[in-house]
Design a protein around this motif. Structure first.
Motif, PDB file in Angstrom:
ATOM      1  N   VAL A  92       0.865  -1.178   0.000  1.00  0.00           N
ATOM      2  CA  VAL A  92       0.000   0.000   0.000  1.00  0.00           C
ATOM      3  C   VAL A  92       0.901   1.227   0.000  1.00  0.00           C
ATOM      4  N   VAL A  93       0.802   2.033  -1.038  1.00  0.00           N
ATOM      5  CA  VAL A  93       1.553   3.280  -1.119  1.00  0.00           C
ATOM      6  C   VAL A  93       0.599   4.431  -0.811  1.00  0.00           C
ATOM      7  N   VAL A  94       0.963   5.231   0.171  1.00  0.00           N
ATOM      8  CA  VAL A  94       0.142   6.368   0.592  1.00  0.00           C
ATOM      9  C   VAL A  94       0.862   7.650   0.207  1.00  0.00           C
ATOM     10  N   LEU A  95       0.219   8.471  -0.593  1.00  0.00           N
ATOM     11  CA  LEU A  95       0.794   9.744  -1.009  1.00  0.00           C
ATOM     12  C   LEU A  95       0.188  10.863  -0.171  1.00  0.00           C
ATOM     13  N   GLY A  96       0.990  11.481   0.693  1.00  0.00           N
ATOM     14  CA  GLY A  96       0.513  12.607   1.478  1.00  0.00           C
ATOM     15  C   GLY A  96       0.393  12.285   2.962  1.00  0.00           C
ATOM     16  N   THR A  97       0.692  13.296   3.779  1.00  0.00           N
ATOM     17  CA  THR A  97       0.595  13.149   5.240  1.00  0.00           C
ATOM     18  C   THR A  97      -0.225  14.293   5.832  1.00  0.00           C
ATOM     19  N   GLY A  98      -1.277  14.667   5.125  1.00  0.00           N
ATOM     20  CA  GLY A  98      -2.195  15.669   5.651  1.00  0.00           C
ATOM     21  C   GLY A  98      -3.254  15.011   6.520  1.00  0.00           C
ATOM     22  N   TRP A  99      -4.405  15.639   6.611  1.00  0.00           N
ATOM     23  CA  TRP A  99      -5.474  15.106   7.463  1.00  0.00           C
ATOM     24  C   TRP A  99      -5.949  13.734   7.005  1.00  0.00           C
ATOM     25  N   ALA A 100      -6.143  13.571   5.708  1.00  0.00           N
ATOM     26  CA  ALA A 100      -6.657  12.298   5.193  1.00  0.00           C
ATOM     27  C   ALA A 100      -5.615  11.195   5.323  1.00  0.00           C
ATOM     28  N   GLY A 101      -4.389  11.459   4.863  1.00  0.00           N
ATOM     29  CA  GLY A 101      -3.339  10.444   4.911  1.00  0.00           C
ATOM     30  C   GLY A 101      -2.978  10.037   6.321  1.00  0.00           C
ATOM     31  N   THR A 102      -2.856  11.008   7.220  1.00  0.00           N
ATOM     32  CA  THR A 102      -2.501  10.704   8.608  1.00  0.00           C
ATOM     33  C   THR A 102      -3.601   9.925   9.305  1.00  0.00           C
ATOM     34  N   SER A 103      -4.856  10.284   9.046  1.00  0.00           N
ATOM     35  CA  SER A 103      -5.973   9.549   9.635  1.00  0.00           C
ATOM     36  C   SER A 103      -5.998   8.105   9.135  1.00  0.00           C
ATOM     37  N   PHE A 104      -5.701   7.906   7.853  1.00  0.00           N
ATOM     38  CA  PHE A 104      -5.642   6.549   7.300  1.00  0.00           C
ATOM     39  C   PHE A 104      -4.562   5.728   7.990  1.00  0.00           C
ATOM     40  N   LEU A 497     -19.508  17.284  -0.592  1.00  0.00           N
ATOM     41  CA  LEU A 497     -18.890  17.461   0.715  1.00  0.00           C
ATOM     42  C   LEU A 497     -17.900  18.617   0.671  1.00  0.00           C
ATOM     43  N   PRO A 498     -17.819  19.404   1.738  1.00  0.00           N
ATOM     44  CA  PRO A 498     -16.858  20.519   1.757  1.00  0.00           C
ATOM     45  C   PRO A 498     -15.432  20.020   1.884  1.00  0.00           C
ATOM     46  N   ALA A 499     -14.491  20.819   1.395  1.00  0.00           N
ATOM     47  CA  ALA A 499     -13.065  20.458   1.485  1.00  0.00           C
ATOM     48  C   ALA A 499     -12.529  20.924   2.834  1.00  0.00           C
ATOM     49  N   THR A 500     -12.836  20.157   3.864  1.00  0.00           N
ATOM     50  CA  THR A 500     -12.429  20.522   5.230  1.00  0.00           C
ATOM     51  C   THR A 500     -11.613  19.392   5.853  1.00  0.00           C
ATOM     52  N   ALA A 501     -10.921  19.746   6.926  1.00  0.00           N
ATOM     53  CA  ALA A 501     -10.131  18.743   7.656  1.00  0.00           C
ATOM     54  C   ALA A 501     -11.035  17.667   8.234  1.00  0.00           C
ATOM     55  N   GLN A 502     -12.226  18.053   8.638  1.00  0.00           N
ATOM     56  CA  GLN A 502     -13.154  17.105   9.244  1.00  0.00           C
ATOM     57  C   GLN A 502     -13.565  16.008   8.260  1.00  0.00           C
ATOM     58  N   VAL A 503     -13.851  16.393   7.033  1.00  0.00           N
ATOM     59  CA  VAL A 503     -14.219  15.421   6.000  1.00  0.00           C
ATOM     60  C   VAL A 503     -13.032  14.513   5.685  1.00  0.00           C
ATOM     61  N   ALA A 504     -11.860  15.103   5.512  1.00  0.00           N
ATOM     62  CA  ALA A 504     -10.665  14.329   5.165  1.00  0.00           C
ATOM     63  C   ALA A 504     -10.331  13.304   6.238  1.00  0.00           C
ATOM     64  N   ALA A 505     -10.414  13.705   7.507  1.00  0.00           N
ATOM     65  CA  ALA A 505     -10.098  12.791   8.609  1.00  0.00           C
ATOM     66  C   ALA A 505     -11.078  11.626   8.651  1.00  0.00           C
ATOM     67  N   GLN A 506     -12.355  11.893   8.429  1.00  0.00           N
ATOM     68  CA  GLN A 506     -13.343  10.813   8.436  1.00  0.00           C
ATOM     69  C   GLN A 506     -13.154   9.869   7.254  1.00  0.00           C
ATOM     70  N   GLN A 507     -12.771  10.402   6.114  1.00  0.00           N
ATOM     71  CA  GLN A 507     -12.515   9.541   4.959  1.00  0.00           C
ATOM     72  C   GLN A 507     -11.314   8.637   5.206  1.00  0.00           C
ATOM     73  N   GLY A 508     -10.266   9.182   5.808  1.00  0.00           N
ATOM     74  CA  GLY A 508      -9.102   8.367   6.114  1.00  0.00           C
ATOM     75  C   GLY A 508      -9.418   7.238   7.074  1.00  0.00           C
ATOM     76  N   ALA A 509     -10.200   7.538   8.113  1.00  0.00           N
ATOM     77  CA  ALA A 509     -10.581   6.521   9.091  1.00  0.00           C
ATOM     78  C   ALA A 509     -11.464   5.443   8.448  1.00  0.00           C
ATOM     79  N   TYR A 510     -12.393   5.873   7.582  1.00  0.00           N
ATOM     80  CA  TYR A 510     -13.273   4.912   6.898  1.00  0.00           C
ATOM     81  C   TYR A 510     -12.470   3.976   5.998  1.00  0.00           C
ATOM     82  N   LEU A 511     -11.550   4.553   5.206  1.00  0.00           N
ATOM     83  CA  LEU A 511     -10.795   3.729   4.261  1.00  0.00           C
ATOM     84  C   LEU A 511      -9.882   2.745   4.984  1.00  0.00           C
ATOM     85  N   SER A 512      -9.301   3.145   6.108  1.00  0.00           N
ATOM     86  CA  SER A 512      -8.447   2.218   6.864  1.00  0.00           C
ATOM     87  C   SER A 512      -9.266   1.041   7.386  1.00  0.00           C
TER      88      SER A 512
END
Length: 611
Positions: A92-104, A497-512
């Motif tokens: 699994v290659v993860v590109l990025g360490t922002g809200w979405a990547g870190t949450s994943f 969905l809005p481009a917010t940290a809250q959305v990104a964090a939830q997407q990362g948690a869901y995908l993991s």
């Protein structure tokens, strides 16, 4: 005469480096020495300090023996091949360490995969506090956490490379990466990684709308480096304004701060800057206190137009009381190093305003590497990378996209209305009873989130109400055309969905979670039924849960839009903002640092040093 022993053949994993003796050693003596160092090696095996064990021994004859053992279990930055006979883990290659990547990464079971993380920055930044960094309310290092610290806490090994992705090769399932270090360092600065699964979480860049002069003459507020540059530039404006020999007009221009964009980031920066001046800078630069001006330019009719109207109205009134000029209905057409030109929409007039500093905060756009990837997979006509409800990139197998770099395309219920009717009509009678509809309504709500929003908006308590005829009379059954008419307005509830940290964090948690349960759900799916085929989806589609949003307005006042249509405004909301943002920090280290920065500001004020 001193003899130098020739290199010996390997003894266990030891290497005999150099032997100085007055007399040569026989084979028995060498075997004895070898046995001694082998036992010593085992005693020190796994020592975390040194990568090699160097032993120097003086012998009775006055010679010197040097032994070294290379530890085979020391980590290496290169990718290690799997051992023969072992089943290879999926990479699994993860590109990025922002809200979405870190949450994943935070929730992924890394022991089940070979995980490679790639990012041009070796830290995670708490971006909602970037406006506070611009004025020294919070220090930059207080809101960042090293990526290696974060992944070190995870179960299983996660490898990290500080590099930038320059190309995604969808055909060969690989990514081309480039390291941006000093030119005096040795090694290849460009390399590639192959993947089985790719998670794109590289965020977005500032959208300039191709406005002339924006890139050259404006500051942005997307990264920690942006906030630090703004902090320095603000002090430069004040220091320049107090130099002798300047006219009052020149001083006013230097101290005119323009914010383009009336969204949460722009409004919060304007509020922070106003507080910075009123609470700290006015004491240091009293000679120019009447020359400072802050202007917010918004193309829409109101600032914070994504919030409740009550919050938008309160923010405009507060800014007016604070002396912050809000220009609504204005579109910037160009920016030079001395002035900003804008068109006033209602009047159609074009006017120019001198400035000392411009902060551009008008939305986000797609990064070039993502745009190139979209062309490869047939999404060149899209504005942003498109995924399905399970966050899979459309048109590319085994690639997922989360966070600001992608947008979920929700499937319309009317596209599948005939298949839904056929699946619900168990007796193939050509009509649908209330009971048959009731049997599939749960799957419909899970598969099409807009259905739940529609039922709520129409205050539907019983499905019989949904199937009533146009005159409001109850019907026991409906045909396919009547069923289509009953659900014709459901898709009107679809929202992006809005481009917010809250959305990104939830997407990362869901995908993991999907990755963690991938094999389990193949045998025991949890998703809704497939209306166009047999069986069920492996997982439920991603569902965003809104926990509210804040808008700090300065003067220790804030506004909040909370779940359940609750709106909170005032000083108490500001303290709620403090508590929520402190609790959301990624580590106890950053939590303590942020709270201490707030405390320091209350006691000593902000630091205006130009460092």
């Amino acid at each position: 005469m001193t003899n130098i022993a020739a290199p010996l053949s390997p003894l266990s994993t030891l290497q005999l480096l150099t032997v100085f003796f007055d007399q040569p050693l026989n084979s028995g003596q060498l075997m004895t020495i070898s046995s001694f160092f082998t036992r010593a090696s085992r005693a020190f095996n796994g020592h975390p300090v040194a990568s090699k064990l160097l032993v120097l021994c003086t012998l009775s004859s006055g010679g010197l023996l040097a032994y070294a053992e290379s530890q085979s279990n020391v980590g290496s930055p290169s990718v290690v091949d799997d051992k023969p006979g072992e089943s290879r883990k999926k990479r699994v290659v993860v590109l990025g360490t922002g809200w979405a990547g870190t949450s994943f990464l935070k929730y992924l079971d890394a022991s089940a995969y070979d995980v490679q993380v790639v990012s041009p920055r070796n830290y995670f930044a708490f971006t909602p506090l970037l406006p506070s960094v611009t004025c020294g309310t919070v220090e930059a290092r207080s809101i960042v956490e090293p990526v290696r610290k974060i992944i070190k806490k995870r179960n299983g090994e996660i490898k990290f490379c500080e590099a930038e992705c320059v190309k995604i090769d969808a055909t060969n399932k690989s990514v081309i990466l480039r390291a941006n270090f000093g030119t005096n360092l040795v090694g290849n600065d460009e390399f590639s990684l192959e993947y089985d699964y790719l998670v794109i979480a590289i965020g977005a860049q500032v959208n300039t709308f191709n406005t002339p002069g924006v890139k050259e003459n404006c500051h942005f507020l997307k990264e920690v480096e942006d906030a630090q540059k703004i902090r320095t530039s603000v002090i430069d404006c004040f220091e320049m304004a107090v130099l002798p020999g300047l006219s009052e007009e020149e001083r006013r221009r230097n101290l005119h701060f323009v914010v383009v964009g009336g969204g949460p980031t722009g409004v919060e920066f304007a509020a922070e800057l106003h507080d910075y001046f009123q609470e700290d800078l006015v004491k240091l630069y009293p000679m120019v206190k009447d020359l400072v001006k802050i202007t917010v330019i918004q193309s829409g009719d109101h600032i914070l137009n994504m919030f409740d109207d009550r919050i938008s109205s309160f923010a405009e009134q507060k800014f007016k009381r604070d002396g912050i000029d809000v220009q609504t209905g204005c579109r910037v057409v160009s920016v030079s190093d001395k002035e900003i030109t804008m068109k006033v929409k209602p009047k159609g007039e074009v006017c120019s305003v001198p400035h000392g500093l411009v902060v551009w905060s008008t939305g986000i756009g797609t990064r070039p590497v993502v745009s190139d990837f979209m062309k490869q997979i047939g999404q060149a006509d899209k504005r942003i990378l498109v995924t399905d409800e399970w966050l899979r990139v459309k048109g590319c197998e085994d690639v997922y996209a989360i966070g600001d770099c992608a947008s979920i395309t929700q499937r319309k219920i009317m596209e599948d209305i005939s298949a839904i009717f056929k699946a619900a009509d168990k007796d193939n009678s050509g009509t649908l009873t209330v009971g048959e509809f009731q049997d599939v309504i749960d799957d419909i709500i899970i598969r099409y989130p807009q259905m739940e929003l529609y039922l709520r908006s129409q205050h539907v308590q019983d499905l019989k109400d949904l199937l009533k005829d146009p005159e409001g009379n109850d019907r026991t059954e409906v045909n396919v055309e009547e069923f289509k008419l009953a659900l014709a307005q459901v898709d009107s509830q679809m929202k992006s969905l809005p481009a917010t940290a809250q959305v990104a964090a939830q997407q990362g948690a869901y995908l993991s979670r999907c990755f963690n349960q991938r094999e389990q759900r193949k045998e025991n799916p949890e998703g809704p039924r497939r209306f166009k085929s047999s069986g069920h989806h492996d997982f439920r589609p991603f569902r965003y849960k809104h926990f509210g949003q804040f808008a700090p307005l300065g003067g220790e006042e804030a506004a909040a839009e909370l779940p359940g249509d609750w709106v909170s405004i005032g000083h108490s909301t500001q303290w709620l903002w403090y508590s929520v943002y402190a609790s959301k920090q990624v580590s106890w280290r950053t939590r303590v640092l942020v709270v201490s920065d707030w405390t320091r500001r209350f006691i000593f004020g902000r630091d205006s040093s130009r460092i």
